[in-house]
Design a protein around this motif. Sequence first.
Motif, PDB file in Angstrom:
ATOM      1  N   ALA A   3       0.837  -1.204   0.000  1.00  0.00           N
ATOM      2  CA  ALA A   3       0.000   0.000   0.000  1.00  0.00           C
ATOM      3  C   ALA A   3       0.869   1.250   0.000  1.00  0.00           C
ATOM      4  O   ALA A   3       1.967   1.264   0.544  1.00  0.00           O
ATOM      5  N   LEU A   4       0.357   2.295  -0.596  1.00  0.00           N
ATOM      6  CA  LEU A   4       1.087   3.548  -0.700  1.00  0.00           C
ATOM      7  C   LEU A   4       1.187   4.262   0.648  1.00  0.00           C
ATOM      8  O   LEU A   4       2.193   4.891   0.950  1.00  0.00           O
ATOM      9  N   VAL A   5       0.164   4.122   1.491  1.00  0.00           N
ATOM     10  CA  VAL A   5       0.121   4.833   2.772  1.00  0.00           C
ATOM     11  C   VAL A   5      -0.153   3.844   3.908  1.00  0.00           C
ATOM     12  O   VAL A   5      -1.020   2.983   3.785  1.00  0.00           O
ATOM     13  N   PHE A  30      -9.425   8.258  -1.267  1.00  0.00           N
ATOM     14  CA  PHE A  30      -8.161   7.586  -1.550  1.00  0.00           C
ATOM     15  C   PHE A  30      -8.195   6.234  -0.845  1.00  0.00           C
ATOM     16  O   PHE A  30      -8.464   6.160   0.352  1.00  0.00           O
ATOM     17  N   GLU A  31      -7.933   5.152  -1.564  1.00  0.00           N
ATOM     18  CA  GLU A  31      -8.107   3.816  -0.993  1.00  0.00           C
ATOM     19  C   GLU A  31      -6.842   2.984  -0.910  1.00  0.00           C
ATOM     20  O   GLU A  31      -6.888   1.847  -0.431  1.00  0.00           O
ATOM     21  N   ARG A  59      -7.786  -4.149   4.869  1.00  0.00           N
ATOM     22  CA  ARG A  59      -6.743  -3.131   5.039  1.00  0.00           C
ATOM     23  C   ARG A  59      -6.508  -2.821   6.511  1.00  0.00           C
ATOM     24  O   ARG A  59      -5.526  -2.169   6.862  1.00  0.00           O
ATOM     25  N   LEU A  60      -7.400  -3.305   7.379  1.00  0.00           N
ATOM     26  CA  LEU A  60      -7.302  -3.025   8.809  1.00  0.00           C
ATOM     27  C   LEU A  60      -6.660  -4.192   9.544  1.00  0.00           C
ATOM     28  O   LEU A  60      -6.954  -5.353   9.265  1.00  0.00           O
ATOM     29  N   SER A  61      -5.802  -3.873  10.511  1.00  0.00           N
ATOM     30  CA  SER A  61      -5.277  -4.890  11.431  1.00  0.00           C
ATOM     31  C   SER A  61      -5.382  -4.326  12.837  1.00  0.00           C
ATOM     32  O   SER A  61      -5.382  -3.112  13.041  1.00  0.00           O
ATOM     33  N   PHE A  62      -5.473  -5.213  13.822  1.00  0.00           N
ATOM     34  CA  PHE A  62      -5.714  -4.780  15.198  1.00  0.00           C
ATOM     35  C   PHE A  62      -4.714  -5.449  16.139  1.00  0.00           C
ATOM     36  O   PHE A  62      -4.491  -6.653  16.057  1.00  0.00           O
TER      37      PHE A  62
END
Length: 69
Positions: A3-5, A30-31, A59-62
């Motif tokens: 991912a870019l960000v 922006f995705e 895209r999420l991690s916890f």
Amino acid sequence: MPALVRVYLLTYRRPVLFERALKSLLAQTFEDWICEIHNDAPDDGRPFAIYQNYALDKRLSFTTHETNW
């Protein structure tokens, strides 16, 4: 390609603000990003419960820290 960000979303005993920040991130146009969520209150399960509502978004991690940093 990675991912870019990379976004770091930190939370400590503020579940309402945490969910507001998470919703704001997910609403961005922006995705190309990934988000690492860090719960800094190991005895507070509210952030994980909120995260579970959005966990289908890969895209999420916890992470819950074992001790308060």
